[in-house]
Design a protein around this motif. Sequence first.
Motif, mmCIF file in Angstrom:
data_model
loop_
_atom_site.group_PDB
_atom_site.id
_atom_site.type_symbol
_atom_site.label_atom_id
_atom_site.label_comp_id
_atom_site.label_asym_id
_atom_site.label_seq_id
_atom_site.Cartn_x
_atom_site.Cartn_y
_atom_site.Cartn_z
ATOM 1 N N ALA A 1 26.338 -9.010 43.407
ATOM 2 C CA ALA A 1 25.467 -8.708 42.271
ATOM 3 C C ALA A 1 23.992 -8.771 42.617
ATOM 4 C CB ALA A 1 25.764 -9.689 41.135
ATOM 5 N N ALA A 2 23.607 -9.770 43.408
ATOM 6 C CA ALA A 2 22.180 -9.979 43.668
ATOM 7 C C ALA A 2 21.732 -9.360 44.980
ATOM 8 C CB ALA A 2 21.864 -11.475 43.664
ATOM 9 N N GLY A 3 22.622 -9.309 45.957
ATOM 10 C CA GLY A 3 22.274 -8.680 47.227
ATOM 11 C C GLY A 3 21.048 -9.256 47.895
ATOM 12 N N GLY A 4 20.852 -10.563 47.806
ATOM 13 C CA GLY A 4 19.715 -11.214 48.451
ATOM 14 C C GLY A 4 18.490 -11.345 47.585
ATOM 15 N N ARG A 5 18.489 -10.762 46.382
ATOM 16 C CA ARG A 5 17.341 -10.918 45.482
ATOM 17 C C ARG A 5 17.250 -12.359 44.988
ATOM 18 N NH1 ARG A 5 18.109 -6.888 40.736
ATOM 19 N NH2 ARG A 5 20.314 -7.212 41.250
ATOM 20 N N PRO A 6 16.065 -12.817 44.609
ATOM 21 C CA PRO A 6 15.922 -14.172 44.081
ATOM 22 C C PRO A 6 16.738 -14.340 42.790
ATOM 23 C CG PRO A 6 13.775 -13.274 44.667
ATOM 24 C CD PRO A 6 14.761 -12.145 44.753
ATOM 25 N N VAL A 7 17.318 -15.507 42.640
ATOM 26 C CA VAL A 7 18.137 -15.828 41.471
ATOM 27 C C VAL A 7 17.721 -17.192 40.948
ATOM 28 C CG1 VAL A 7 20.488 -16.355 40.675
ATOM 29 C CG2 VAL A 7 20.106 -14.434 42.235
ATOM 30 N N MET B 1 17.168 -12.157 38.931
ATOM 31 C CA MET B 1 18.292 -12.360 38.028
ATOM 32 C C MET B 1 18.391 -13.831 37.655
ATOM 33 S SD MET B 1 21.271 -10.040 39.806
ATOM 34 C CE MET B 1 22.174 -9.724 38.292
ATOM 35 N N HIS B 2 18.992 -14.085 36.483
ATOM 36 C CA HIS B 2 19.285 -15.459 36.084
ATOM 37 C C HIS B 2 20.787 -15.598 35.916
ATOM 38 C CE1 HIS B 2 18.624 -19.425 34.369
ATOM 39 N NE2 HIS B 2 19.541 -19.117 33.464
ATOM 40 N N TRP B 3 21.354 -16.585 36.569
ATOM 41 C CA TRP B 3 22.792 -16.802 36.626
ATOM 42 C C TRP B 3 23.200 -17.788 35.533
ATOM 43 C CZ3 TRP B 3 25.221 -19.166 41.724
ATOM 44 C CH2 TRP B 3 26.612 -19.254 41.580
ATOM 45 N N LEU B 4 24.141 -17.371 34.683
ATOM 46 C CA LEU B 4 24.692 -18.234 33.647
ATOM 47 C C LEU B 4 26.085 -18.689 34.055
ATOM 48 C CD1 LEU B 4 23.804 -16.259 30.385
ATOM 49 C CD2 LEU B 4 22.793 -18.432 31.127
ATOM 50 N N PHE B 5 26.273 -19.998 34.195
ATOM 51 C CA PHE B 5 27.609 -20.522 34.427
ATOM 52 C C PHE B 5 28.425 -20.457 33.130
ATOM 53 C CE2 PHE B 5 26.023 -22.469 38.359
ATOM 54 C CZ PHE B 5 27.143 -22.352 39.184
ATOM 55 N N GLY B 6 29.728 -20.658 33.262
ATOM 56 C CA GLY B 6 30.631 -20.528 32.131
ATOM 57 C C GLY B 6 30.528 -21.631 31.107
ATOM 58 N N ASP B 7 29.725 -22.655 31.356
ATOM 59 C CA ASP B 7 29.472 -23.677 30.340
ATOM 60 C C ASP B 7 28.007 -23.671 29.910
ATOM 61 O OD1 ASP B 7 28.470 -24.639 32.713
ATOM 62 O OD2 ASP B 7 29.527 -26.559 32.663
ATOM 63 N N GLN B 8 27.376 -22.496 30.043
ATOM 64 C CA GLN B 8 25.975 -22.314 29.645
ATOM 65 C C GLN B 8 25.861 -21.067 28.761
ATOM 66 O OE1 GLN B 8 24.045 -22.046 33.494
ATOM 67 N NE2 GLN B 8 24.030 -24.271 33.781
ATOM 68 N N LEU B 9 26.646 -21.037 27.690
ATOM 69 C CA LEU B 9 26.863 -19.789 26.975
ATOM 70 C C LEU B 9 26.057 -19.626 25.697
ATOM 71 C CD1 LEU B 9 30.739 -19.465 27.460
ATOM 72 C CD2 LEU B 9 28.885 -18.601 28.909
ATOM 73 N N LEU C 1 22.862 -22.065 48.427
ATOM 74 C CA LEU C 1 22.786 -20.609 48.463
ATOM 75 C C LEU C 1 21.352 -20.145 48.671
ATOM 76 C CD1 LEU C 1 25.175 -19.844 45.472
ATOM 77 C CD2 LEU C 1 25.659 -19.489 47.896
ATOM 78 N N PRO C 2 21.118 -19.193 49.574
ATOM 79 C CA PRO C 2 19.750 -18.711 49.805
ATOM 80 C C PRO C 2 19.209 -17.964 48.597
ATOM 81 C CG PRO C 2 21.353 -17.347 50.976
ATOM 82 C CD PRO C 2 22.109 -18.511 50.426
ATOM 83 N N GLY C 3 17.946 -18.202 48.292
ATOM 84 C CA GLY C 3 17.267 -17.460 47.238
ATOM 85 C C GLY C 3 17.543 -17.938 45.834
ATOM 86 N N TYR D 1 32.359 -17.668 43.974
ATOM 87 C CA TYR D 1 30.995 -17.532 43.468
ATOM 88 C C TYR D 1 30.092 -16.891 44.522
ATOM 89 C CZ TYR D 1 32.010 -20.483 39.416
ATOM 90 O OH TYR D 1 32.506 -20.992 38.252
ATOM 91 N N ARG D 2 30.250 -17.297 45.782
ATOM 92 C CA ARG D 2 29.407 -16.727 46.851
ATOM 93 C C ARG D 2 29.588 -15.215 46.928
ATOM 94 N NH1 ARG D 2 27.254 -20.194 50.786
ATOM 95 N NH2 ARG D 2 27.797 -22.405 50.496
ATOM 96 N N GLU D 3 30.837 -14.784 46.897
ATOM 97 C CA GLU D 3 31.106 -13.352 46.968
ATOM 98 C C GLU D 3 30.500 -12.633 45.765
ATOM 99 O OE1 GLU D 3 34.828 -10.553 45.867
ATOM 100 O OE2 GLU D 3 35.312 -12.246 47.197
ATOM 101 N N GLY D 4 30.661 -13.196 44.590
ATOM 102 C CA GLY D 4 30.116 -12.568 43.394
ATOM 103 C C GLY D 4 28.601 -12.491 43.419
#
Length: 497
Positions: free
Chosen positions: A79-85, A1-9, A102-104, A72-75
């Motif tokens: 969503a990722a469940g340990g998968r690489p991000v 997955m690729h994580w987009l922050f709220g200022d990367q829209l 954060l791991p991964g 953010y950690r909880e989210g």
Amino acid sequence: MHWLFGDQLGPHFLGPDEGGPGRDTPLLMIESRAVFRRRRFHRAKAHLVLSAMRHRAAELGDRVTYVRADTYREGLERAAGGRPVTVRHPTSYAALRLVRALPGVTVGAARGFLVPTARFARWADGHGGKRLRQEDFYHWVRREHGLLMDGDAPAGDHWNLDHDNREPPPHDPTLEVKAPYRPREDEIDDEVRRDLDRWEREGDVRFVGRDGPRRFPATRAEALRALRRFVEHRLATFGPYEDAMLAADPVMSHSLLSSSLNLGLLDPAECVERAEAAWRAGRAPLNSVEGFVRQIAGWREYVWQLYWYFGEEYRRFNELRHTAALPEWWTELDADAVRANCLRTVLAQVRDTGWTHHIPRLMVLGSHALQRGWDPAAVTDWFHRCFVDGYDWVMVPNVVGMSQYADGGRMTTKPYTSGGAYVHRMSDLCGGCDYRPGDRTGDRACPYTAGYWAFLDRHRERLAGNQRVARPVRQLDRLADLDDVRKQERARGDAPP
């Protein structure tokens, strides 16, 4: 997955370069309630950021997993469940520490700026690394990107046309120019407003300021319409009055694009290139275009680079040893408590919209905070929270270095403060005021004029060697009423002026 922050829209955050997602990479967005619980943001800012995030998620459709979580950690775990991000380089030290811990999670290159930070660091190291003047950097960026250049020379044979852009305001109460683009709210905005109301009712989140109809773009399409309207109808009149202030016209010819740039909805390159194209097509004068290009390719870029180059400890600089707390009338945006017309007007603009242009920020708000000796870290935090375009990287250099002179001159050559004469010359804000800009003492003493001389008096030893303020420092000994100024300013304390 690729994580987009709220200022990367914007779409430029999705390119497949170092650390970027591929065309089919699933995307992740996380809305963290804890962000709003930790700090008391302006309500209009919270609305804009959440609206922009939710609009972007709606555009991305099934490709994005949108998580509303406490942190953010909880989210990320949900969503990722340990998968690489993967994630692009965030825009604050706190966010960078988080993603690195954060791991991964793999952190890639930043987007949304003209110059890679490593390239800037090489340039800065080559200039000694201590006094990095914005004008030198601006020339370098113009050359590197071919902005407003005619061969190897700047367009018009001048790098900086600031001398053409310092006109006082016209005598009319408003600048006769076409109004800026205003978006229309939709059901997503309604949902955001309901959620913010609920958070406040539940008691763990509090805001400041008013949440009016949304004034700033929340989507890429809206931001492009705002850019087009500015370039076609407002850019031509921007330059001459960019430093002027009008009580009834706080926007004048300003672009109102800073929040769109800082949300990542616009790329700075497309903004300056469109402005230059307007000049080359004869639709806007060079002084206006150069002033706009300097704001983005010069100042905005410079502030971003200094944020990372100076390091995280820069935010704690306090060379003037200012430690006073911000008073409640200021933190509550209680403009009605203020008698001084300039400060009352500008504070009301912030309360009602979360925005005012750069001169009221610097020469009305920042100047007052500097004269009163308020803690620069608290002033920085206030600007960050209360402005729709305020982010950590924006406000640390702008406030610590430019506005509060807390770095002792590492960023600027002098403290940016003045007496009431400057406000009187560059605005209509002194009209009808209880105070007179020329008075230092007495019932009608302008708080900016008295505050200016009191500030120089407190710091005369430090400032006597500064060539840009040495002359007024020497004038202190010729002020017959200096003792009265001192007593008056001590008595004023933190009361609203």
